[in-house]
Design an enzyme around this catalytic site. Sequence first.
Site, short mmCIF file in Angstrom:
data_model
loop_
_atom_site.label_atom_id
_atom_site.label_comp_id
_atom_site.label_asym_id
_atom_site.label_seq_id
_atom_site.Cartn_x
_atom_site.Cartn_y
_atom_site.Cartn_z
N ASP A 44 2.36 1.98 3.40
CA ASP A 44 3.39 1.08 3.95
C ASP A 44 4.79 1.54 3.59
OD1 ASP A 44 1.13 -0.54 4.23
OD2 ASP A 44 1.62 -1.72 2.44
N HIS A 93 0.88 -1.17 0.00
CA HIS A 93 0.00 0.00 0.00
C HIS A 93 0.92 1.23 0.00
CE1 HIS A 93 -2.31 -2.91 2.57
NE2 HIS A 93 -3.40 -2.36 2.09
C1 XLS Z 1 -7.38 -6.56 5.14
C2 XLS Z 1 -7.00 -6.82 3.76
C3 XLS Z 1 -5.85 -5.98 3.23
C4 XLS Z 1 -5.82 -6.04 1.73
C5 XLS Z 1 -5.06 -4.95 1.10
O1 XLS Z 1 -8.08 -7.31 5.78
O2 XLS Z 1 -6.74 -8.17 3.60
O3 XLS Z 1 -4.66 -6.40 3.79
O4 XLS Z 1 -5.32 -7.25 1.28
O5 XLS Z 1 -5.58 -3.71 1.39
#
Ligand code: XLS
Length: 434
Positions: A102, A99
């Site tokens: 991150d 993301h």
């Molecule tokens: C959260 C989600 C997130 C997505 C990406 O529960 O799994 O990690 O994979 O935003």
Amino acid sequence: MTSFFGDIQKIAFEGVDSTNELAFRHYNPDEIIMGKPMRDHLRFSVAYWHSFAWEGGDPFGGPTFDRPWFGDEMALAKMKADVAFDMFKILGQPYFCFHDLDVRPEGSNYAENTCNLEEITEYFEGKMAETGTKLLWGTANMFSNRRYMSGASTNPDPEVFAFAAATVKSCMDATHRLNGENYVLWGGREGYETLLNTDLTRELDNMGRFLSMVVDYKHKIGFKGQILVEPKPQEPSKHQYDYDVATCHGFLQKYGLENEVKLNLEQGHAILAGHSFEHEIALAQSLGVLGSIDMNRNDYQSGWDTDQFPNNVPEVALAYYHILKGGGFTSGGTNFDAKLRRQSLDPVDLIASHAGAMDICARGLKAAAAMLEDGGLESALNDRYAGWSSAQTKDVMDGATLESLTNWVKEQDINPAPKSGKQERLENYVNRFV
Ligand code: XLS
Ligand code: NI
Ligand code: NI
């Protein structure tokens, strides 16, 4: 290499008898399974957020991890990238996912966010060229910052909708520049807490409008990756619009996006929705919208999305069985959307958790391929539905009406005899392979 992982060497395949904690017993990237190297079937990816951004907090306590790159400066973001790519070298997995939040420091406005993301994107470009690690998908975090507390594309405030649109544009640009093979949208806060303050129709329409803009922009910039939506029924929202595969497919159809957007399915989200992972995979496969998977598992007692590393071979085997049966991944892969437990403090925990998960998936894949090659489940399925293949049934069913079938039943004195579904025998069969 940084010094973070000490003297940990690249993980090697040592075979099933190895007792080395940091070795693969099943994941042999070059081994050919059903005509293709294991590496190309599994297409492993590391999730940047869990391994490098998450600090180990829970609702009752703050960070437990002590990582030298925690903080909000660009130099620290680059140190984090250095350590991340060190880990990618050690694991040898082909992909990673991130993301925006991150990887870059949070700026004070949109322009700063974008500028920071561009700087890190450039830094990643160098690291990716050097290590050969590729980007499975990029995404925007539109659920952590307080501006998104009432949603991003479904926010009642059009300014938040616009900010989210601009943010997705910047993340698609970064993903495109890094040759990402997919772009993911997980609607963490695209849902509601209470219907008392929620115009559900407007929010769904806005979500459809937003996704259409994403698809238009993809074509405009010539991004060849697949757009994916990730279903999840709740958490953080009480009710999320992208509930599960069936709901997402209906949504895509309603907004005319079913040929443009596929799904990224997560094990733990399937369980939260009251399904099994293989149910979600098989249904997505059947509806033509299977894109990629987030591999993890939930705690079976707590009922939370605990994002633990997978460790259940029979479950993983059935997931890959359906993936292989449908022809395997194209742009998708196996992304470990999984994090350490907050007591697992050591750098080696990061490596061992991923190596173990890769091994579990490899075992599952091998079992799945063996079942497909043996053909036992397929032939049982064919037997069960054999009636539908007979020439006589085809004649009768072609253009059938309630009246024509009534005549057939009467004329032939049709009186069906129930047949065993053989569930336990099929379960025993699967157990021979796992
Ligand atoms: C959260 C989600 C997130 C997505 C990406 O529960 O799994 O990690 O994979 O935003
Ligand atoms: Ni999740
Ligand atoms: Ni996920």
